[in-house]
Design an enzyme around this catalytic site. Structure first.
Site, PDB file in Angstrom:
ATOM      1  N   ALA A   4       9.343   7.064  -1.080  1.00  0.00           N
ATOM      2  CA  ALA A   4      10.761   7.004  -1.406  1.00  0.00           C
ATOM      3  C   ALA A   4      10.937   5.903  -2.449  1.00  0.00           C
ATOM      4  CB  ALA A   4      11.551   6.673  -0.142  1.00  0.00           C
ATOM      5  N   GLY A  41       7.117   8.550   1.779  1.00  0.00           N
ATOM      6  CA  GLY A  41       7.859   9.787   1.588  1.00  0.00           C
ATOM      7  C   GLY A  41       7.038  10.827   0.839  1.00  0.00           C
ATOM      8  N   GLU A  55       4.960  12.413   3.366  1.00  0.00           N
ATOM      9  CA  GLU A  55       5.842  13.228   4.210  1.00  0.00           C
ATOM     10  C   GLU A  55       6.237  14.529   3.519  1.00  0.00           C
ATOM     11  OE1 GLU A  55       8.517  10.641   6.889  1.00  0.00           O
ATOM     12  OE2 GLU A  55       8.356   9.549   5.007  1.00  0.00           O
ATOM     13  N   GLU A 112       5.016   2.736   5.255  1.00  0.00           N
ATOM     14  CA  GLU A 112       6.387   2.243   5.466  1.00  0.00           C
ATOM     15  C   GLU A 112       6.430   1.032   6.379  1.00  0.00           C
ATOM     16  OE1 GLU A 112       5.477   5.427   5.468  1.00  0.00           O
ATOM     17  OE2 GLU A 112       7.077   6.730   4.744  1.00  0.00           O
TER      18      GLU A 112
HETATM   19  C1  TC6 Z   1       9.179   5.391   2.062  1.00  0.00           C
HETATM   20  O1  TC6 Z   1       8.562   6.209   1.433  1.00  0.00           O
HETATM   21  C2  TC6 Z   1      10.132   5.731   3.120  1.00  0.00           C
HETATM   22  C3  TC6 Z   1      10.357   7.017   3.440  1.00  0.00           C
HETATM   23  C4  TC6 Z   1      11.336   7.373   4.426  1.00  0.00           C
HETATM   24  C5  TC6 Z   1      12.614   7.753   3.776  1.00  0.00           C
HETATM   25  C6  TC6 Z   1      13.638   8.377   4.682  1.00  0.00           C
HETATM   26  N1  TC6 Z   1       9.739   2.642  -5.072  1.00  0.00           N
HETATM   27  O2  TC6 Z   1       2.322  -1.596  -7.285  1.00  0.00           O
HETATM   28  P1  TC6 Z   1       2.400  -1.423  -8.753  1.00  0.00           P
HETATM   29  C7  TC6 Z   1       7.116   0.153  -8.685  1.00  0.00           C
HETATM   30  S1  TC6 Z   1       8.989   3.750   1.739  1.00  0.00           S
HETATM   31  C8  TC6 Z   1      10.180   1.997  -6.152  1.00  0.00           C
HETATM   32  O3  TC6 Z   1       2.364  -2.630  -9.602  1.00  0.00           O
HETATM   33  P2  TC6 Z   1      -0.190  -0.154  -8.772  1.00  0.00           P
HETATM   34  C9  TC6 Z   1       6.686  -1.293  -8.554  1.00  0.00           C
HETATM   35  O4  TC6 Z   1       7.751  -2.094  -8.137  1.00  0.00           O
HETATM   36  C10 TC6 Z   1       7.827   3.683   0.407  1.00  0.00           C
HETATM   37  N2  TC6 Z   1       9.359   1.359  -7.014  1.00  0.00           N
HETATM   38  O5  TC6 Z   1       1.291  -0.380  -9.273  1.00  0.00           O
HETATM   39  C11 TC6 Z   1       6.245  -1.607  -9.961  1.00  0.00           C
HETATM   40  O6  TC6 Z   1       7.392  -1.853 -10.735  1.00  0.00           O
HETATM   41  P3  TC6 Z   1       7.381  -2.921 -11.933  1.00  0.00           P
HETATM   42  C12 TC6 Z   1       6.447   3.936   0.859  1.00  0.00           C
HETATM   43  C13 TC6 Z   1       8.056   1.391  -6.765  1.00  0.00           C
HETATM   44  O7  TC6 Z   1      -0.790   0.845  -9.670  1.00  0.00           O
HETATM   45  C14 TC6 Z   1       5.634  -0.282 -10.436  1.00  0.00           C
HETATM   46  O8  TC6 Z   1       6.186   0.725  -9.593  1.00  0.00           O
HETATM   47  N3  TC6 Z   1       5.547   3.769  -0.241  1.00  0.00           N
HETATM   48  C15 TC6 Z   1       7.540   2.054  -5.654  1.00  0.00           C
HETATM   49  O9  TC6 Z   1      -0.849  -1.463  -8.541  1.00  0.00           O
HETATM   50  C16 TC6 Z   1       4.131  -0.242 -10.350  1.00  0.00           C
HETATM   51  O10 TC6 Z   1       3.727  -0.597  -9.037  1.00  0.00           O
HETATM   52  C17 TC6 Z   1       4.977   2.591  -0.498  1.00  0.00           C
HETATM   53  O11 TC6 Z   1       5.182   1.633   0.194  1.00  0.00           O
HETATM   54  C18 TC6 Z   1       8.433   2.722  -4.784  1.00  0.00           C
HETATM   55  N4  TC6 Z   1       8.012   3.390  -3.702  1.00  0.00           N
HETATM   56  O12 TC6 Z   1      -0.030   0.501  -7.316  1.00  0.00           O
HETATM   57  C19 TC6 Z   1       4.070   2.571  -1.675  1.00  0.00           C
HETATM   58  N5  TC6 Z   1       6.191   1.912  -5.656  1.00  0.00           N
HETATM   59  O13 TC6 Z   1       6.366  -2.407 -12.887  1.00  0.00           O
HETATM   60  C20 TC6 Z   1       4.435   1.431  -2.561  1.00  0.00           C
HETATM   61  C21 TC6 Z   1       5.896   1.199  -6.750  1.00  0.00           C
HETATM   62  O14 TC6 Z   1       8.776  -2.897 -12.420  1.00  0.00           O
HETATM   63  N6  TC6 Z   1       3.669   1.391  -3.782  1.00  0.00           N
HETATM   64  N7  TC6 Z   1       7.013   0.879  -7.428  1.00  0.00           N
HETATM   65  O15 TC6 Z   1       6.978  -4.226 -11.287  1.00  0.00           O
HETATM   66  C22 TC6 Z   1       2.385   1.034  -3.853  1.00  0.00           C
HETATM   67  O16 TC6 Z   1       1.723   0.796  -2.877  1.00  0.00           O
HETATM   68  C23 TC6 Z   1       1.799   0.885  -5.219  1.00  0.00           C
HETATM   69  O17 TC6 Z   1       2.854   0.798  -6.131  1.00  0.00           O
HETATM   70  C24 TC6 Z   1       0.854   2.029  -5.691  1.00  0.00           C
HETATM   71  C25 TC6 Z   1       0.477   1.788  -7.174  1.00  0.00           C
HETATM   72  C26 TC6 Z   1      -0.398   2.031  -4.828  1.00  0.00           C
HETATM   73  C27 TC6 Z   1       1.541   3.368  -5.605  1.00  0.00           C
END
Ligand code: TC6
Length: 682
Positions: free
Chosen positions: A70, A109, A112, A132
């Site tokens: 998400a 998400g 999911e 999450e």
């Molecule tokens: C969820 O899904 C809940 C669901 C239920 C709903 C009902 N959203 O980490 P990086 C941005 S909760 C928005 O440096 P990498 C990040 O801030 C979510 N932004 O890259 C950064 O921005 P900046 C569950 C996001 O290659 C840029 O993207 N998912 C999100 O080292 C690059 O990110 C997670 O927790 C996001 N979801 O790693 C996964 N994700 O450039 C979270 C990233 O402006 N993400 N950004 O600073 C990660 O673990 C890592 O980003 C990665 C990529 C492994 C996908």
């Protein structure tokens, strides 16, 4: 078959490949499922369902990854577009089968979404996960109900409650994906797969599956991870949802998941953990330095000092495949240091944390030497010798004459003035601090100390290098103790004063542990060594610590410090320490009084916040969230409290100011102003 028509709906487009509709999302950087993506996907699925010539659909992403979750930046704001749980339900209900085609990471998400699809195919390098919980949440788009139904309670617990992703192969073995695609042929393989399954009926829907209740697996899991999860709200909620998947109907389970999700989403823990997610990424950005600044190549690193610190620092680079030359003064110390490094690697391999051949591979990149001349061709040299200014100055003077022009010279000092060190060279622009935290091969934090003359490209190079060696780096200015250790000082001073006034080490430590710190100040002193920084004169006893050190109570390593330890290093309160403390009270004429836990919080934690505010005022940290990152990754501050500056906000800045004033501390101007205006510290 080639595509016949392309439709675009915001960041989502569709392309027909004969009877297969390929739906492609393209929302850099990570295809987060924001409102525009969700709406685009909904429209695309509807398009496929409405078209009787479409027999199956494929959902995939452009760019570096499948949906990484998400869009976290939308959390806490009014909902726009189709809600993610509804979108997933709608995909699952589609009468035309849908195949998720996964590359990069299918996270949160995103995972999911894939579970709502009827089939899943992934490239071998892909990862799937539901992280999450690391944001203080749970997979709230049906993930807690679908994942256990698909992979069973055991793997679902590992994925949902610990938040660790699994490889495509493991996902295949667990039944989470149906097929592995070729690494570079995902779309073609997914289309072929879609054609294969297009006519199969009934369409497999995860919601229709059943998972047996497994109370024993849940009990074992809880017991095994109790310590790691304690203090956090989300893991328990995740466990309850996984249990509900077996105990309730799918619809009831979804309703239960929604309730639990909303409780977490509106709580302070998730707010804190989401704050840290963005804070960590923000910390990598350097004020006043163009992100496009060309970096200096770092192909070879030198480390001076093969002690605990130097060895740990060197391991970071070796593990990342960067050759290291390590220099010591004596052969024996060199052998001891490199021996420790090898044993550390071997211990990790024995525990299965790294591949069996990793120790040999890493150690083959190491060149031990007794001569500074061996550092001549290094691109970066990090000094990790004794914390003494004159020693460091002399060393940097020598290095300046040896190391090639353009190389970066770094000091691992924890307190000393980097500008003074830089001034001993002809290249102060190439000098900075790289303050690693012990054990340096384990701790994630790196304070990068920007000297007055440090060149922007030097700073940018080291910050980028930090990411390469998997550190979380924070830029600090030159001041005594930089960010972390500087804030530790008022805590230490107050903890010692509190002892004299009537508190016990046990009480102060208990308050800190209850707060969520891994240990309190006196437990930490015993672990690190009470003798650290001691003047080594047993006749000079100026404080409690001197008295303990003089008696050989150097902490855990001696079986006695602020606590007594048994042979398994289990602590008990020490009557001798109580006697020593009493002695100091008597000679100071202090009558011990009862000290409340609240006073301990105010005097040891509010004072840290106050110091943090001063650090910001002086420009020694770029932003308040950087300070939070330092404390989370360097000192074990509980992540669910979001770091000291975020915590102060949740505590109420006016309460913090009132607490500081009550105990007579001068309050930082910026802290007072922010409290007065109801603003956040920035
Ligand atoms: C969820 O899904 C809940 C669901 C239920 C709903 C009902 N959203 O980490 P990086 C941005 S909760 C928005 O440096 P990498 C990040 O801030 C979510 N932004 O890259 C950064 O921005 P900046 C569950 C996001 O290659 C840029 O993207 N998912 C999100 O080292 C690059 O990110 C997670 O927790 C996001 N979801 O790693 C996964 N994700 O450039 C979270 C990233 O402006 N993400 N950004 O600073 C990660 O673990 C890592 O980003 C990665 C990529 C492994 C996908």
């Amino acid at each position: 078959m080639t595509s016949q028509s392309i439709q675009q709906s915001g960041p989502v487009r569709t392309a027909r490949h004969g009877d297969v509709l390929v739906i492609v999302a393209d929302s850099p950087p990570v295809n987060a499922l924001g409102a525009a993506v969700r709406d685009g996907l909904e429209a695309a699925i509807k398009e496929g369902v409405a078209d009787s010539s479409i027999a199956a659909m494929v959902v995939r992403c452009d760019g570096r990854t499948f949906f990484a979750g998400a869009d976290i930046s939308e959390f806490g704001k009014p909902l726009r577009g189709v809600p993610l749980p509804d979108l997933v339900n709608m995909i699952e209900a589609s009468p035309t089968p849908v195949v998720a085609a996964i590359h990069g990471s299918a996270l949160g998400g995103g995972c999911e979404m894939a579970l709502g699809c009827h089939y899943r195919i992934a490239v071998p390098s892909a990862k799937l996960g539901t992280p999450e919980v690391k944001l203080g949440l749970l997979p709230g788009a049906g993930g807690t109900q679908r994942l256990p139904r698909l992979v069973g309670t055991g793997i679902a617990l590992e994925m949902i409650v610990l938040g660790n992703p699994v490889s495509a192969q493991k996902a295949k073995d667990a039944g989470l994906i149906d097929r592995l695609a070729g690494e570079n042929t995902l779309e073609a393989d997914a289309i072929a797969f879609a054609r294969e399954i297009a006519g199969k009926r009934p369409i497999p829907r995860v919601r229709d599956r059943h998972v047996e209740a497994d109370a024993a697996a849940i009990a074992v899991f809880r017991a095994e991870h109790r310590r790691k999860l304690s203090g956090f709200d989300a893991p328990e909620a995740c466990i309850a949802c996984v249990a509900a998947a077996a105990e309730r109907s799918f619809a009831d389970g979804l309703a239960f998941e929604r309730d639990e999700f909303m409780k977490l989403m509106t709580g302070t823990q998730s707010a804190a953990q989401r704050h840290i997610f963005f804070a960590e990424r923000q910390a990598a950005k350097i004020d006043g330095v163009d992100p496009a600044t060309p970096l200096r190549p770092i192909a070879k690193v030198g480390v001076i000092g093969a002690g605990t610190m130097g060895g740990g620092i060197a391991m970071n680079f070796l593990s990342a495949g960067v050759p290291v030359t390590i220099v010591e003064m004596q052969q024996e110390a060199l052998e001891r240091g490199t021996g420790v490094m090898r044993r550390n690697y071997e211990a990790s391999a024995a525990k299965g944390r790294i591949p069996a051949d990793a120790p040999d591979k890493a150690m083959a990149l190491l060149t031990p030497s007794l001569s500074l001349d061996a550092l001549a061709d290094c691109d970066l040299v990090i000094e990790a010798v004794y914390e003494d200014m004159s020693v460091k100055k002399e060393l940097f003077g020598k290095l300046d004459a040896i190391v090639k022009p353009g190389a970066i010279l770094a000091s691992n000092t924890s307190y000393l003035n980097v500008d003074e060190i830089a001034a001993c060279t002809q290249r102060p622009q190439d000098v900075l601090g790289m303050h690693f935290f012990s054990p340096a091969n384990v701790m994630k934090l790196l304070e990068v100390v920007r000297g007055a003359k440090t060149a922007p490209d030097v700073l940018a190079t080291v910050m980028a290098l930090a990411k390469r060696i998997r550190k979380v780096a924070v830029v600090a200015g030159v001041c005594h103790g930089f960010i972390g250790n500087r804030m530790l000082m008022p805590r230490q001073v107050e903890a010692n004063k509190l002892l004299l006034e009537g508190a016990t080490p046990e009480q102060i430590d208990r308050v800190h542990v209850a707060f969520g710190m891994p240990m309190g100040p006196f437990q930490m002193a015993d672990l690190a060594g009470v003798d650290i920084g001691w003047h080594r004169d047993p006749t000079r006893i100026e404080n409690i610590r001197d008295a303990l050190a003089a008696e050989g109570r150097w902490g855990q390593k001696k079986g006695a410090g602020f606590y007594d330890y048994d042979d398994k290093r289990r602590p008990t309160p020490s009557p001798r320490v109580a006697e020593i403390i009493d002695g100091f009270r008597t000679s100071a004429g202090t009558k011990p009084r009862a000290i409340s836990d609240g006073e301990i919080v105010a005097r040891t934690l509010y004072t840290m916040v106050n110091e943090g505010a001063l650090i910001l005022e002086e420009g020694m940290a770029q932003r308040a969230s950087d300070i939070d990152v330092v404390w989370i990754y360097g000192y074990g501050w509980p992540v669910y409290r979001g770091g000291p500056m975020f915590w102060a906000q949740t505590e109420g800045l006016d309460k913090v100011v009132a607490g500081l004033e009550r105990y007579g501390f001068p309050v930082a101007r910026s802290l007072k102003a922010a409290a007065g205006n109801g603003e956040a510290l920035k």
